[in-house]
Design a protein around this motif. Structure first.
Motif, short mmCIF file in Angstrom:
data_model
loop_
_atom_site.label_atom_id
_atom_site.label_comp_id
_atom_site.label_asym_id
_atom_site.label_seq_id
_atom_site.Cartn_x
_atom_site.Cartn_y
_atom_site.Cartn_z
N GLY A 1 0.83 -1.14 0.22
CA GLY A 1 0.01 0.13 -0.09
C GLY A 1 0.89 1.28 0.10
O GLY A 1 0.68 2.15 -0.64
N PHE A 2 1.92 1.19 0.76
CA PHE A 2 2.85 2.37 1.03
C PHE A 2 3.40 2.56 -0.39
O PHE A 2 3.29 3.78 -0.92
CB PHE A 2 3.98 2.14 1.94
CG PHE A 2 5.21 2.99 2.09
CD1 PHE A 2 4.48 4.27 3.18
CD2 PHE A 2 6.05 3.29 1.53
CE1 PHE A 2 5.42 4.99 3.59
CE2 PHE A 2 7.01 4.26 1.88
CZ PHE A 2 6.73 5.08 2.59
N ALA A 3 4.04 1.43 -0.93
CA ALA A 3 4.47 1.82 -2.39
C ALA A 3 3.51 2.54 -3.37
O ALA A 3 4.00 3.26 -4.16
CB ALA A 3 5.13 0.39 -2.99
N SER A 4 2.36 1.94 -3.23
CA SER A 4 1.40 2.59 -4.49
C SER A 4 0.97 3.97 -4.20
O SER A 4 0.99 4.80 -4.79
CB SER A 4 0.34 1.48 -4.61
OG SER A 4 -0.53 1.57 -3.50
N ALA A 5 0.81 4.21 -2.68
CA ALA A 5 0.71 5.55 -2.43
C ALA A 5 1.57 6.47 -2.96
O ALA A 5 1.48 7.60 -3.08
CB ALA A 5 0.21 5.56 -0.87
N PHE A 6 2.79 6.16 -2.85
CA PHE A 6 3.98 6.96 -2.92
C PHE A 6 4.56 6.59 -4.33
O PHE A 6 5.64 7.20 -4.58
CB PHE A 6 4.89 7.11 -1.85
CG PHE A 6 4.56 7.61 -0.66
CD1 PHE A 6 4.39 8.98 -0.45
CD2 PHE A 6 4.06 6.67 0.51
CE1 PHE A 6 3.72 9.39 0.74
CE2 PHE A 6 3.22 7.29 1.55
CZ PHE A 6 3.30 8.55 1.79
N LYS A 7 3.86 6.01 -5.05
CA LYS A 7 4.19 5.52 -6.59
C LYS A 7 5.71 5.22 -6.74
O LYS A 7 6.60 5.71 -7.69
CB LYS A 7 4.05 7.17 -7.46
CG LYS A 7 2.66 7.56 -7.32
CD LYS A 7 2.40 8.72 -8.46
CE LYS A 7 0.98 8.89 -8.33
NZ LYS A 7 0.31 9.26 -7.21
N ILE A 8 6.01 4.27 -5.84
CA ILE A 8 7.34 3.65 -5.90
C ILE A 8 7.44 2.62 -6.87
O ILE A 8 6.54 1.71 -6.62
CB ILE A 8 7.77 3.23 -4.35
CG1 ILE A 8 7.89 4.38 -3.70
CG2 ILE A 8 9.15 2.36 -4.45
CD1 ILE A 8 7.71 4.00 -1.93
N SER A 9 8.31 2.71 -7.88
CA SER A 9 8.26 1.56 -8.68
C SER A 9 8.66 0.13 -8.08
O SER A 9 9.74 0.09 -7.63
CB SER A 9 8.74 1.71 -10.04
OG SER A 9 10.26 2.08 -9.67
N LEU A 10 8.09 -1.07 -7.97
CA LEU A 10 8.31 -2.15 -7.51
C LEU A 10 9.40 -2.88 -8.25
O LEU A 10 8.62 -3.23 -9.32
CB LEU A 10 7.24 -3.07 -7.01
CG LEU A 10 6.13 -2.35 -6.21
CD1 LEU A 10 4.86 -3.20 -6.32
CD2 LEU A 10 6.54 -2.11 -4.48
N GLY A 11 10.47 -3.05 -7.97
CA GLY A 11 11.21 -3.92 -8.85
C GLY A 11 10.87 -5.14 -9.22
O GLY A 11 10.73 -5.45 -10.16
N ASP A 12 10.89 -5.97 -8.20
CA ASP A 12 10.52 -7.34 -8.17
C ASP A 12 9.24 -7.37 -7.42
O ASP A 12 9.46 -7.49 -6.18
CB ASP A 12 11.49 -8.30 -8.03
CG ASP A 12 12.15 -8.01 -6.87
OD1 ASP A 12 12.12 -6.88 -6.17
OD2 ASP A 12 13.19 -8.96 -6.30
N ILE A 13 8.12 -7.45 -7.68
CA ILE A 13 6.95 -7.30 -6.97
C ILE A 13 6.60 -8.79 -6.02
O ILE A 13 7.16 -9.88 -6.55
CB ILE A 13 5.58 -7.40 -8.09
CG1 ILE A 13 5.64 -6.14 -8.77
CG2 ILE A 13 4.45 -7.29 -7.29
CD1 ILE A 13 4.35 -5.69 -9.62
N GLU A 14 6.33 -8.41 -5.06
CA GLU A 14 5.99 -9.40 -3.84
C GLU A 14 5.28 -10.29 -4.33
O GLU A 14 4.03 -10.06 -4.52
CB GLU A 14 5.53 -8.99 -2.74
CG GLU A 14 6.45 -7.81 -2.03
CD GLU A 14 7.93 -8.25 -1.60
OE1 GLU A 14 7.95 -9.57 -1.49
OE2 GLU A 14 8.69 -7.63 -1.34
N ILE A 15 5.49 -11.55 -4.56
CA ILE A 15 4.49 -12.65 -5.10
C ILE A 15 3.48 -13.11 -4.01
O ILE A 15 4.12 -13.44 -2.95
CB ILE A 15 5.23 -13.80 -5.90
CG1 ILE A 15 6.03 -13.18 -7.05
CG2 ILE A 15 4.24 -14.71 -6.37
CD1 ILE A 15 7.09 -14.12 -7.46
N GLY A 16 2.43 -12.99 -4.03
CA GLY A 16 1.39 -13.73 -3.33
C GLY A 16 1.24 -12.72 -2.03
O GLY A 16 0.51 -12.93 -1.29
N VAL A 17 1.72 -11.35 -2.11
CA VAL A 17 1.43 -10.33 -1.03
C VAL A 17 0.19 -9.40 -1.55
O VAL A 17 0.84 -8.67 -2.42
CB VAL A 17 2.76 -9.65 -0.52
CG1 VAL A 17 2.27 -8.79 0.26
CG2 VAL A 17 3.64 -10.56 -0.06
N GLU A 18 -0.72 -9.57 -1.05
CA GLU A 18 -1.57 -8.47 -1.57
C GLU A 18 -1.79 -7.37 -0.77
O GLU A 18 -1.54 -7.69 0.56
CB GLU A 18 -3.29 -9.15 -1.46
CG GLU A 18 -3.23 -10.23 -2.55
CD GLU A 18 -3.16 -9.54 -3.80
OE1 GLU A 18 -3.42 -8.53 -4.19
OE2 GLU A 18 -2.46 -10.43 -4.91
#
Ligand SMILES: Nc1ncnc2c1ncn2[C@@H]1O[C@H](COP(=O)(O)OP(=O)(O)OP(=O)(O)O)[C@@H](O)[C@H]1O
Ligand SMILES: [Mg+2]
Length: 389
Positions: free
Chosen positions: A118-135
């Motif tokens: 949630g933090f990453a999307s709120a601050f528009k941080i590009s996720l290098g390798d997205i956490e698999i299985g973490v919603e």
């Protein structure tokens, strides 16, 4: 003497052969870390000092102690032109991933990783390798208000760490480059940790000029943080900084030679390393003599002028150079803003923006109202030595 065996280590953040004169600072940090991890209160710390006084080295020292005491540690450098969220995101991710590997912390750490999405999307941080299985966990750390969200992230991390009898220490170097709202958010988050009694501490280092805070952040900053002053070494410590590394190599040095080094370096750690380094290289053997120091001084100054001073000088615009040269023309600092204006034959007010921009670049700071000085020790000497005006 053999340069390969040279024990001195001039360089940003390089570990000195002898960490001289910092026993009190290191001791206080150690006590604070030991207290917080057993659930007692202690203040977070911000090391404040000029360039080359050993703040980064101290933060690394704290990092080692922290790891020894059961903390997971993250070291970030506040970037001049990047946001805090971008820098702190990987640090938070790393600690949560480590904790999620520990049985006792798994549940809380997984919650933390969700909050981090949630933090990453709120601050528009590009996720290098997205956490698999973490919603993401809607409603946690995703409001877009940094003060709130960073506090929620710290809390998630603190709870996970506590579950595993661990702690988290965040080290922030060059803290003067944080925006006011970023520093405020860190402080408010630390406040939250102390209220909830969670094992999270912040140690930071920076130039004396840090952002002016207001409101809650200001009052928390006064109560929750201590600000150890990291300055030049006193005579005894400066002597140790040179003598001990030499003694370890069975090399002696004349006492007058040591005095000469003290006089030339003003006891500033970076300069002590530089002078020690050159003294070693120019000496024929033990003992190092006073004449060796004269040659070492020439070499040390030449290298500083090309490197340490030059890179900072090159960051200034022509108008800014004019300003710092006006300062240096007045002799040793601190300087009255009004006196600098007189040299430049301008109204002090009209120079405000120029001064502010040099402060933002971290070259000068205001030690007290109406005064300014260089953040780089001996920079005034450098300017006078290379007098271009
Ligand atoms: N206590 C000490 N005794 C002897 N040498 C030291 C000590 N502390 C630091 N030094 C040396 O001083 C130099 C500068 O250290 P460091 O990079 O940590 O300074 P700094 O305060 O972080 O500087 P800057 O503000 O430029 O980042 C290094 O070469 C380091 O080895
Ligand atoms: Mg540093």
């Amino acid at each position: 003497m053999d340069p390969v065996a040279n024990p001195f280590s001039p360089g940003a953040g390089s570990r000195p052969p002898e960490l001289a004169g910092r026993e009190d600072v290191v001791g206080a940090a150690e006590i604070a870390l030991k207290r917080v991890i057993i659930g007692k209160s202690a203040q977070s710390q911000i090391f404040l000092g000029l360039r080359g006084t050993g703040k980064t080295v101290l933060l690394n020292e704290v990092l080692e102690i922290a790891e020894r005491e059961g903390y997971i540690a993250a070291f970030i450098e506040a970037p001049e032109n990047k946001s805090l969220t971008e820098m702190i995101y990987p640090a938070m991710r790393q600690v949560l991933r480590k904790l999620s590997g520990l049985e006792k912390a798994k549940y809380m750490a997984t919650k933390g990783l969700k909050a981090l999405r949630g933090f990453a999307s709120a601050f528009k941080i590009s996720l290098g390798d997205i956490e698999i299985g973490v919603e993401p966990d809607p409603g946690v750390a995703d409001s877009g208000n940094l003060e709130v969200d960073l506090g929620e992230m710290f809390e998630a991390i603190g709870r996970a760490a506590k579950a595993a009898d661990k702690g988290w220490v965040l080290l922030i170097d060059e803290v003067q480059y944080l925006e006011t709202n970023e520093l405020a958010a860190v402080i408010v988050a630390v406040h939250r940790m102390s209220q909830r009694n969670l094992p999270v501490m912040v140690f930071a280092g920076g130039l004396p000029q840090i952002a002016k805070l207001s409101g809650d952040a200001k009052s928390y900053a006064e109560r929750l943080f201590v600000y150890p002053k990291i300055g030049a070494l006193d005579e005894i410590a400066a002597r140790d900084a040179i003598l001990k590394p030499l003694a370890a190599e069975n090399v002696q040095i004349e006492s007058q030679a040591i005095e000469r080094i003290n006089e030339k370096t003003g006891g500033y750690p970076f300069f002590l390393q530089e002078w020690g380094h050159h003294a070693w290289n120019v000496a024929d053997g033990s003992p190092i003599e006073t004449d060796d120091i004269d040659l070492a001084t020439k070499r040390a100054l030449a290298r500083l002028d090309e490197g340490f001073f030059r890179v900072r000088f090159d960051k200034l615009t022509n108008a800014e150079v004019e300003y710092v040269e006006a300062m240096a023309s007045l002799g040793k600092g601190p300087y009255k803003v009004n006196d600098v204006a007189k040299v430049l034959q301008k109204q002090p007010k009209s120079l405000g923006p120029r001064r502010a921009s040099i402060i933002t670049k971290g070259m000068i700071y205001s030690p007290s109202y109406g005064e300014i000085d260089f953040t780089v020790p001996l920079f005034d000497d450098f300017l006078r030595r290379n007098k271009l005006w």
